[in-house]
Design a protein around this motif. Structure first.
Motif: not given
Length: 181
Positions: A51-53, A56-60
């Protein structure tokens, strides 16, 4: 470097005499890994990294848990996790898109659930189309056979013997023939 599935590798090795000479080192990745607390934590970190690379938004935590559960379903075993990251990355991107449309700063479990459902609906539409095509082909075949079935029905009504066709000789028919309608 050549990347592919095992069956393709073995097919190429069998059919192309030069294949094994050109690709001397075979690296094999597992399709699944055992599901454990440690594997789930590593999976979660991997999803966070993807997600970071990808920006994208962070994941809950609930979103991570939902994706891990999906990986287990893809493996077909509650005790294993699929390592096919492409499907899960696609799921992550679709969940991200849902979070963005909902105006959330993070991807929630509901976003993942919605993405899974949307993929299921898309898949079922393809299955429905395939079934419709099969039914249409069956209807066409019935139409092609209708004249001979109709003739057989008429012979039965006249008391004539019928062999190897839809109606049996000597059968008393009290209904309209399905093929004559």
């Amino acid at each position: 470097v050549l990347v592919g599935d095992r069956p393709i590798y073995y097919l190429l090795a069998e059919l192309d005499p030069d294949f094994l000479e050109l690709f001397k080192v075979q690296v094999d990745f597992e399709d699944e890994v055992p599901r454990s607390t440690d594997a789930e934590a590593r999976y979660g970190r991997l999803l966070g990294t993807i997600a970071a690379r990808s920006g994208l938004r962070p994941l809950e935590a609930g979103a991570v848990a939902a994706i891990v559960d999906r990986a287990s379903r893809l493996a077909g075993d509650a005790e294993r996790l699929s390592t096919h990251m492409r499907r899960l990355t696609d799921l992550l991107r679709e969940a991200e898109d849902r979070a963005a449309k909902a105006g959330r700063d993070v991807v929630a479990a509901a976003d993942v659930a919605g993405a899974i459902e949307a993929a299921r609906v898309r898949s079922s539409r393809l299955q429905e189309r395939a079934l419709e095509d099969i039914c249409e082909q069956a209807r066409a075949r019935l139409q092609a056979h209708r004249p001979s079935a109709h003739r057989a029905h008429q012979r039965v009504l006249r008391g004539e013997p019928v062999r190897g066709e839809r109606h049996q000789a000597g059968q008393q028919v009290h209904h309209a023939c399905d093929y004559c309608a």
